[in-house]
Design a protein around this motif. Structure first.
Motif, PDB file in Angstrom:
ATOM      1  N   MET A   1      -5.462  -3.379   6.355  1.00 27.86           N
ATOM      2  CA  MET A   1      -4.372  -4.253   5.950  1.00 27.86           C
ATOM      3  C   MET A   1      -3.668  -3.686   4.720  1.00 27.86           C
ATOM      4  N   PHE A   2      -4.438  -3.242   3.748  1.00 25.15           N
ATOM      5  CA  PHE A   2      -3.861  -2.672   2.538  1.00 25.15           C
ATOM      6  C   PHE A   2      -3.105  -1.376   2.814  1.00 25.15           C
ATOM      7  N   ALA A   3      -3.631  -0.559   3.704  1.00 20.49           N
ATOM      8  CA  ALA A   3      -2.948   0.698   4.022  1.00 20.49           C
ATOM      9  C   ALA A   3      -1.549   0.428   4.574  1.00 20.49           C
ATOM     10  N   VAL A   4      -1.444  -0.575   5.435  1.00 18.16           N
ATOM     11  CA  VAL A   4      -0.139  -0.922   6.015  1.00 18.16           C
ATOM     12  C   VAL A   4       0.754  -1.579   4.976  1.00 18.16           C
ATOM     13  N   SER A   5       0.220  -2.548   4.228  1.00 20.16           N
ATOM     14  CA  SER A   5       1.051  -3.268   3.255  1.00 20.16           C
ATOM     15  C   SER A   5       1.504  -2.357   2.124  1.00 20.16           C
ATOM     16  N   THR A   6       0.618  -1.476   1.661  1.00 20.54           N
ATOM     17  CA  THR A   6       0.986  -0.549   0.589  1.00 20.54           C
ATOM     18  C   THR A   6       2.118   0.366   1.027  1.00 20.54           C
ATOM     19  N   THR A   7       2.051   0.844   2.251  1.00 18.73           N
ATOM     20  CA  THR A   7       3.110   1.704   2.787  1.00 18.73           C
ATOM     21  C   THR A   7       4.437   0.963   2.839  1.00 18.73           C
TER      22      THR A   7
ATOM     23  N   ASP B   1       3.695   8.439 -14.290  1.00 18.76           N
ATOM     24  CA  ASP B   1       4.650   9.422 -13.764  1.00 18.76           C
ATOM     25  C   ASP B   1       4.482   9.633 -12.256  1.00 18.76           C
ATOM     26  N   LEU B   2       3.646   8.832 -11.641  1.00 17.03           N
ATOM     27  CA  LEU B   2       3.373   9.026 -10.213  1.00 17.03           C
ATOM     28  C   LEU B   2       4.570   8.669  -9.342  1.00 17.03           C
ATOM     29  N   GLY B   3       5.298   7.616  -9.720  1.00 20.32           N
ATOM     30  CA  GLY B   3       6.358   7.123  -8.847  1.00 20.32           C
ATOM     31  C   GLY B   3       5.727   6.426  -7.642  1.00 20.32           C
ATOM     32  N   TYR B   4       6.560   5.871  -6.776  1.00 15.98           N
ATOM     33  CA  TYR B   4       6.016   5.129  -5.646  1.00 15.98           C
ATOM     34  C   TYR B   4       5.310   6.024  -4.639  1.00 15.98           C
ATOM     35  N   PHE B   5       5.814   7.234  -4.439  1.00 19.67           N
ATOM     36  CA  PHE B   5       5.154   8.118  -3.483  1.00 19.67           C
ATOM     37  C   PHE B   5       3.793   8.560  -4.013  1.00 19.67           C
ATOM     38  N   GLY B   6       3.746   8.958  -5.282  1.00 22.30           N
ATOM     39  CA  GLY B   6       2.475   9.376  -5.867  1.00 22.30           C
ATOM     40  C   GLY B   6       1.466   8.240  -5.898  1.00 22.30           C
ATOM     41  N   ALA B   7       1.936   7.039  -6.257  1.00 20.75           N
ATOM     42  CA  ALA B   7       1.043   5.880  -6.285  1.00 20.75           C
ATOM     43  C   ALA B   7       0.553   5.545  -4.884  1.00 20.75           C
ATOM     44  N   TRP B   8       1.435   5.715  -3.900  1.00 17.77           N
ATOM     45  CA  TRP B   8       1.037   5.474  -2.508  1.00 17.77           C
ATOM     46  C   TRP B   8      -0.066   6.442  -2.095  1.00 17.77           C
TER      47      TRP B   8
ATOM     48  N   ALA C   1      -3.036 -12.213  -6.209  1.00 14.86           N
ATOM     49  CA  ALA C   1      -3.574 -11.186  -7.097  1.00 14.86           C
ATOM     50  C   ALA C   1      -4.193 -10.018  -6.330  1.00 14.86           C
ATOM     51  N   TYR C   2      -5.027 -10.323  -5.340  1.00 16.92           N
ATOM     52  CA  TYR C   2      -5.747  -9.278  -4.596  1.00 16.92           C
ATOM     53  C   TYR C   2      -4.834  -8.601  -3.577  1.00 16.92           C
ATOM     54  N   PHE C   3      -4.353  -9.345  -2.606  1.00 17.68           N
ATOM     55  CA  PHE C   3      -3.493  -8.796  -1.556  1.00 17.68           C
ATOM     56  C   PHE C   3      -2.146  -8.353  -2.134  1.00 17.68           C
ATOM     57  N   GLY C   4      -1.468  -9.265  -2.817  1.00 15.53           N
ATOM     58  CA  GLY C   4      -0.153  -8.958  -3.363  1.00 15.53           C
ATOM     59  C   GLY C   4      -0.202  -7.972  -4.509  1.00 15.53           C
ATOM     60  N   GLY C   5      -1.215  -8.096  -5.386  1.00 15.90           N
ATOM     61  CA  GLY C   5      -1.321  -7.213  -6.546  1.00 15.90           C
ATOM     62  C   GLY C   5      -1.581  -5.772  -6.161  1.00 15.90           C
ATOM     63  N   ILE C   6      -2.591  -5.553  -5.332  1.00 21.17           N
ATOM     64  CA  ILE C   6      -2.898  -4.180  -4.916  1.00 21.17           C
ATOM     65  C   ILE C   6      -1.749  -3.592  -4.116  1.00 21.17           C
ATOM     66  N   SER C   7      -1.168  -4.377  -3.215  1.00 26.59           N
ATOM     67  CA  SER C   7      -0.038  -3.889  -2.419  1.00 26.59           C
ATOM     68  C   SER C   7       1.152  -3.518  -3.301  1.00 26.59           C
ATOM     69  N   SER C   8       1.251  -4.171  -4.478  1.00 19.04           N
ATOM     70  CA  SER C   8       2.337  -3.904  -5.423  1.00 19.04           C
ATOM     71  C   SER C   8       1.989  -2.796  -6.414  1.00 19.04           C
ATOM     72  N   PHE C   9       0.815  -2.152  -6.233  1.00 18.91           N
ATOM     73  CA  PHE C   9       0.349  -1.057  -7.094  1.00 18.91           C
ATOM     74  C   PHE C   9      -0.028  -1.534  -8.494  1.00 18.91           C
ATOM     75  N   SER C  10      -0.401  -2.799  -8.625  1.00 18.87           N
ATOM     76  CA  SER C  10      -0.765  -3.354  -9.919  1.00 18.87           C
ATOM     77  C   SER C  10      -2.248  -3.148 -10.204  1.00 18.87           C
ATOM     78  N   LEU C  11      -2.545  -2.691 -11.417  1.00 20.68           N
ATOM     79  CA  LEU C  11      -3.935  -2.490 -11.812  1.00 20.68           C
ATOM     80  C   LEU C  11      -4.703  -3.801 -11.786  1.00 20.68           C
TER      81      LEU C  11
END
Length: 393
Positions: A71-77, A175-182, A348-358
Motif C-alpha cells: 500500500m505504501f509503495a503505491v501511495s508513495t509513488t 536535498d533529495l527532492g521528491y524523486f530521491g525521497a521516493w 499520521a501513519y498512512f498519510g504521513g509516510i506517504s507524504s515523506f514526513s519523518l
C-alpha cells in the motif's frame, strides 16, 4: 445478502449525497463517494492496522504488515507525482501531512498504539467495524470523540510547553527532492518486506483465518477481497482524496470537531481553545457537512454498512462487560493520542509516510511499542491475543 439492509443503505447514501451537494457543493459530494469506497474496501478485506500490528508483535504473523508495505509503495509513488507537480482535480494546491517530531508525537503514538489494541480497532477500524455491525465500536467511537476533544483542550500545552523538532520532509527538508525521497522510501519498504519474510521463516506463525467468500463476479460485492488488492485500492483512494481536497485522507480531526460542536452547543467557550484557532474555529460555526473529513467519515461508515449487507454479515451482538471497558479505555487513549501525534493510523501513519514526513515513521515505531505493552494489558479485559499454537490468527 441482506437485501433490506442493502436497500436502506443505498437510499440513505443517495439522500445524504444530495444533501451534501446541496449544502456544500460537488467537491464535498465527491469526497462522500470516495468515503463510501473506502468503507467498502476496508470491510471487504477486513483491512486491519490494529490487527496487523498485534499479529506481528504477538506471534510474528506478517501478512498484514506486508500488505501495508505494498500500500505504501503505491501511495508513495502517487504522492510523489502529485506533490511534485501540484496536480489537482479541483484547483486546490496539494500538500502532504508533514508534522513536527517531538514529545507529543512520541507520547501520542504510544498511547494510540495501546488504545487501538484495547478498543479492537484503530481510527479506520472503528468506523468500518461500526458500519459493519460491531456493537462495541459504538462505545469506542463515543470515547474516541471524548478523548480527541480533551486532546484539543490540552493542545496548546503539548505544542508550546514540550520540546519538538520542526516538521521534517524527506523530500523538501533535504536535498533529495521528491524523486530521491521516493527512492529512499521504496528501499525502506523493500527492506521491511524482506525483514518480514525472515520473521515469518523464523517464527512460522499461524496464518490469518481465510475470510468467507464466494466465487466469480459475486466476490466483488458479496465475497471478500485479498489484503493486497485492498492495499492498492486504499492507496489509490488516498491519492484521489489528495487531488480532490488538497490534503490526504484523515479521520480524527473530525472527532475533535464533533466534540467541540457538542460542547459549543452546551455553552462551553470552545473557540478560546488554541486548537480551534484559525480554520478549525471556523468549522465550529459551519455545517458539519462542510467539513471534508466528517463527510469522508460518514461515507466510510455507510460504505461499510452497505458492503456488510451485501455479504450478509451485518449482525450486531451484545457487548460483554470486559469488551465494554476495553472499548472505553481504548477510545479515550486513541482520541487523546491522535491529537498529540497529529493524526492516527490514517493521518499520521498512512498519510504521513506517504507524504515523506519523518513523523509518520516515528509514529509507526511508537505505535508498535504501544502495541507490545497492550499485549500484556488486553487479557485484563478478557481480550485474547494470537498464540503460536493457534491454527489461524
Amino acid at each position: 445478502m441482506q437485501k433490506g439492509y442493502v436497500s436502506v443503505g443505498l437510499i440513505i447514501a443517495l439522500i445524504l449525497l444530495f444533501t451534501i451537494v446541496n449544502t456544500a457543493g460537488w467537491i464535498q459530494g465527491s469526497l462522500f463517494i470516495i468515503g463510501l469506497a473506502l468503507g467498502a474496501t476496508l470491510l471487504y478485506a477486513r483491512f486491519g492496522f490494529t490487527s496487523a500490528f498485534r499479529r506481528l508483535v504477538s506471534v510474528g504473523n506478517v501478512q498484514g504488515l506486508q500488505a501495508h508495505m505494498l500500500m505504501f509503495a503505491v501511495s508513495t509513488t502517487l504522492f510523489a507525482i502529485i506533490l511534485s507537480t501540484g496536480f489537482s482535480f479541483t484547483g486546490a494546491t496539494p500538500a502532504g501531512y508533514v508534522s513536527p517530531v517531538g514529545i507529543p508525537v512520541l507520547l501520542g503514538a504510544f498511547l494510540f498504539g495501546i488504545g487501538m489494541q484495547l478498543g479492537n480497532g484503530c481510527a479506520s477500524g472503528t468506523l468500518y467495524n461500526l458500519g459493519g455491525g460491531s456493537s462495541s465500536m459504538i462505545l469506542t467511537l463515543i470515547f474516541f470523540i471524548t478523548g480527541s476533544t480533551l486532546g484539543a483542550y490540552h493542545f496548546n500545552f503539548w505544542m508550546e510547553e514540550t520540546p519538538s523538532l520542526p516538521p521534517i520532509s524527506l523530500a523538501t527538508s533535504t536535498d533529495l527532492g521528491y524523486f530521491g525521497a521516493w527512492v529512499v522510501q521504496m528501499a525502506l519498504f523493500a527492506l521491511i518486506y524482506w525483514i518480514t519474510i525472515q520473521i515469518a521463516k523464523k517464527k512460522n506463525p499461524p496464518m490469518m483465518k481465510p475470510l468467507a467468500t464466494t466465487t466469480g463476479w459475486k466476490k466483488v460485492l458479496r465475497g471478500s477481497w485479498p489484503l493486497f488488492v485492498a492495499g492498492i485500492i486504499l492507496a489509490l483512494l488516498n491519492a484521489l482524496v489528495l487531488t480532490v481536497r488538497g490534503t490526504p485522507w484523515g479521520i480524527t480531526s473530525a472527532f475533535a470537531l464533533w466534540g467541540g460542536k457538542f460542547l459549543n452547543t452546551a455553552g462551553v467557550d470552545v473557540a478560546s481553545w488554541g486548537y480551534f484557532a484559525g480554520p478549525n474555529g471556523a468549522a465550529l460555526t459551519n455545517s458539519v457537512l462542510a467539513d471534508s473529513t466528517s463527510v469522508l467519515n460518514f461515507g466510510i461508515i455507510l460504505g461499510a454498512f452497505i458492503a456488510a449487507s451485501f455479504q450478509g454479515t451485518f449482525k450486531p451482538k451484545k457487548i460483554k462487560p470486559g469488551i465494554a471497558g476495553a472499548s472505553i479505555v481504548g477510545g479515550l487513549l486513541m482520541g487523546y493520542g491522535s491529537r498529540l501525534a497529529f493524526g492516527c493510523n490514517i493521518g499520521a501513519y498512512f498519510g504521513g509516510i506517504s507524504s515523506f514526513s519523518l513523523h509518520g515513521w516515528v509514529w509507526a515505531i511508537m505505535a508498535l511499542l504501544g502495541t507490545f505493552l497492550a499485549i500484556f494489558i488486553r487479557p485484563l479485559f478478557g481480550l485474547k491475543n494470537p498464540s503460536s499454537k493457534d491454527t489461524f490468527c
